[in-house]
Design a protein around this motif. Structure first.
Motif, short mmCIF file in Angstrom:
data_model
loop_
_atom_site.label_atom_id
_atom_site.label_comp_id
_atom_site.label_asym_id
_atom_site.label_seq_id
_atom_site.Cartn_x
_atom_site.Cartn_y
_atom_site.Cartn_z
N MET A 162 0.66 -1.40 0.16
CA MET A 162 -0.06 0.32 0.34
C MET A 162 1.13 1.66 -0.08
O MET A 162 1.28 1.47 1.24
N THR A 163 0.47 2.06 -0.89
CA THR A 163 1.33 3.21 -0.49
C THR A 163 0.93 4.57 -0.68
O THR A 163 -0.53 5.11 -0.69
N ASN A 164 1.25 5.66 1.19
CA ASN A 164 0.61 6.49 1.64
C ASN A 164 0.55 7.56 0.32
O ASN A 164 1.28 7.54 -0.98
N ARG A 165 0.12 8.69 0.22
CA ARG A 165 -0.20 10.02 -0.52
C ARG A 165 1.24 10.64 -0.56
O ARG A 165 1.17 10.92 -1.28
N GLU A 168 3.75 9.60 -0.88
CA GLU A 168 4.59 8.56 -1.70
C GLU A 168 4.35 8.79 -3.12
O GLU A 168 5.32 8.64 -4.06
N PHE A 169 2.84 8.97 -3.50
CA PHE A 169 2.56 8.81 -4.33
C PHE A 169 2.35 9.98 -5.18
O PHE A 169 3.42 10.24 -6.39
N LEU A 170 2.52 11.29 -4.37
CA LEU A 170 2.86 12.38 -4.80
C LEU A 170 4.53 12.59 -4.89
O LEU A 170 4.48 13.28 -6.03
N MET A 171 5.15 12.44 -4.74
CA MET A 171 7.45 11.40 -5.11
C MET A 171 7.06 11.36 -6.38
O MET A 171 7.54 11.92 -6.79
N GLN A 172 6.69 10.18 -6.48
CA GLN A 172 6.49 9.17 -7.76
C GLN A 172 5.94 10.12 -8.74
O GLN A 172 6.54 10.29 -9.82
N SER A 173 4.94 10.05 -8.42
CA SER A 173 4.25 11.44 -9.09
C SER A 173 4.62 12.48 -10.10
O SER A 173 4.70 12.63 -11.02
N SER A 174 5.16 13.04 -9.24
CA SER A 174 6.27 14.08 -9.79
C SER A 174 7.50 14.14 -10.29
O SER A 174 7.73 14.63 -10.78
N GLY A 175 8.01 13.11 -9.94
CA GLY A 175 8.87 12.35 -10.70
C GLY A 175 8.61 11.94 -11.98
O GLY A 175 9.24 12.89 -13.14
#
Length: 65
Positions: A1-4, A6-13
């Motif tokens: 499960m990804t938290n918010r 981690e999701f924002l860091m990955q998507s911004s990258g």
């Protein structure tokens, strides 16, 4: 499960990588279809493409009966 976070860091990258796409051509590669000039010979179509900066020709035709 990804938290918010981690999701924002990955998507911004990933968004940053798409902005740095250096493989995309800077100018669109244009071509034209020979369907609009049925009376032209292949040589005439090549000369027109060369003279007007086209990078390709789509060879199309309609068989006249």
């Amino acid at each position: 499960m990804t938290n918010r976070r981690e999701f924002l860091m990955q998507s911004s990258g990933l968004l940053g990588l798409t902005a740095l796409d250096l493989t995309a051509p800077k100018k669109p590669l244009l071509s034209f279809s020979t369907l609009g000039c049925p009376a032209w010979t292949f040589s005439q179509a090549l000369q027109h493409a060369s003279a007007n900066g086209y990078k390709g020709i789509e060879i199309r035709g309609i068989k006249a009966i």
